[in-house]
Design an enzyme around this catalytic site. Sequence first.
Site: not given
Ligand code: NAP
Length: 229
Positions: A53, A80, A154, A158, A187
Site C-alpha cells: 500500500d 503506477n 488530480y 500529476k 479502466t
Molecule cells: P485503475 O484501474 O483505477 O487502477 C489503479 C490501481 O492503483 C489499482 O490497482 C488500485 O488498487 C491502485 N491503488 C490505489 N490506491 C493505492 C494505494 N494506496 N496503494 C497501492 N495501490 C493503490 O487505474 P488505471 O487507469 O489503471 O491508472 C493507473 C495509473 O495511470 C494511475 O496513476 C493513473 O493516474 C494513470 N493514468 C490513467 C489514465 C487513464 O485514462 N486510465 C490516464 C492518465 C494516467 P485497488 O484495486 O486496490 O483500488
Amino acid sequence: MTITLITGANKGLGFATARRLIAAGHDVWLASRTADRGMPAAEEIGARFVQLDVTDDASVAAAADRVREASGRIDLLINNAGVFGSRRAADDIAATEVAEVFDVNVFGVVRVTHAFLPLLRASESPAVINLSSGLGSFEMITTTERARYGSLPYSSSKAALAMLTLQYARSVPDIRFNVVDPGYTATDFNGHRGVQTLEEGTDAIVSLATAGADAPSGTFTDRNGTVPW
Ligand code: NAP
C-alpha cells in the site's frame, strides 16, 4: 532477466503492463494493496505477488524486504498506483481531499522510490517509470481541450509528480527516471469511458521499459512521442 516491480498492478494499466512485460521476458513483481485482489491477478499471468500500500510506510518497507530476500534487486520500478480523488468543483474541495490524492500520487511515489533505491542500486541498469497524465501538463492544460477534464487534486498531483521525476532524474543520475502519460484509457479509473484500449494505454510504458540501458532520463512521453511539461 529484467526484474520489474509495478505498484497498483492488480487491475487496469498496471495489470496490463505486467502481462505485457512478462511476455517480453521480465520477471514481474505484481504489487497490490490487498492480497485478495493481488494474488489471483499475479497467478493469472505468472507474476510474483507482493502486498504494497503506497500510503503505508510499514507496508512499503515490508514489500522492499520481501523483494530483497527473494530477488536481491530490481531493475525497473513502475510507480503506477494512482487515484483520481474528488470530482467536485474546485470551490468545494477541502485540503484533506487534496492531501488524500497527494498521499497516493505524489508522496506514495516518494515512499516507494525511497524504499526501493537500495534494490535499484543493486541493478546494473536501474530505471523508474512514473505514471503521470496529460492532465498534469501545464502546456496541455493551458492550450488543449484537456483543460475541461482537469481536476484540482488530480491535475495538481500529476504536475507535482512530473517535477518530482525531473528532480530525481537530475539529482540521481545513476538511475533513469521518466514520466509517461498512458493516454485516456478505458479502466475503472474513468468508468471505462477512456477511448484507448489497454494495449494502446500501455504502449508508452512498455516501449520505455524495454528500451534498455540506452533509454533517456528526465523525459515525459506518451505513445505518440514527447509530451510538453
Ligand atoms: P485503475 O484501474 O483505477 O487502477 C489503479 C490501481 O492503483 C489499482 O490497482 C488500485 O488498487 C491502485 N491503488 C490505489 N490506491 C493505492 C494505494 N494506496 N496503494 C497501492 N495501490 C493503490 O487505474 P488505471 O487507469 O489503471 O491508472 C493507473 C495509473 O495511470 C494511475 O496513476 C493513473 O493516474 C494513470 N493514468 C490513467 C489514465 C487513464 O485514462 N486510465 C490516464 C492518465 C494516467 P485497488 O484495486 O486496490 O483500488
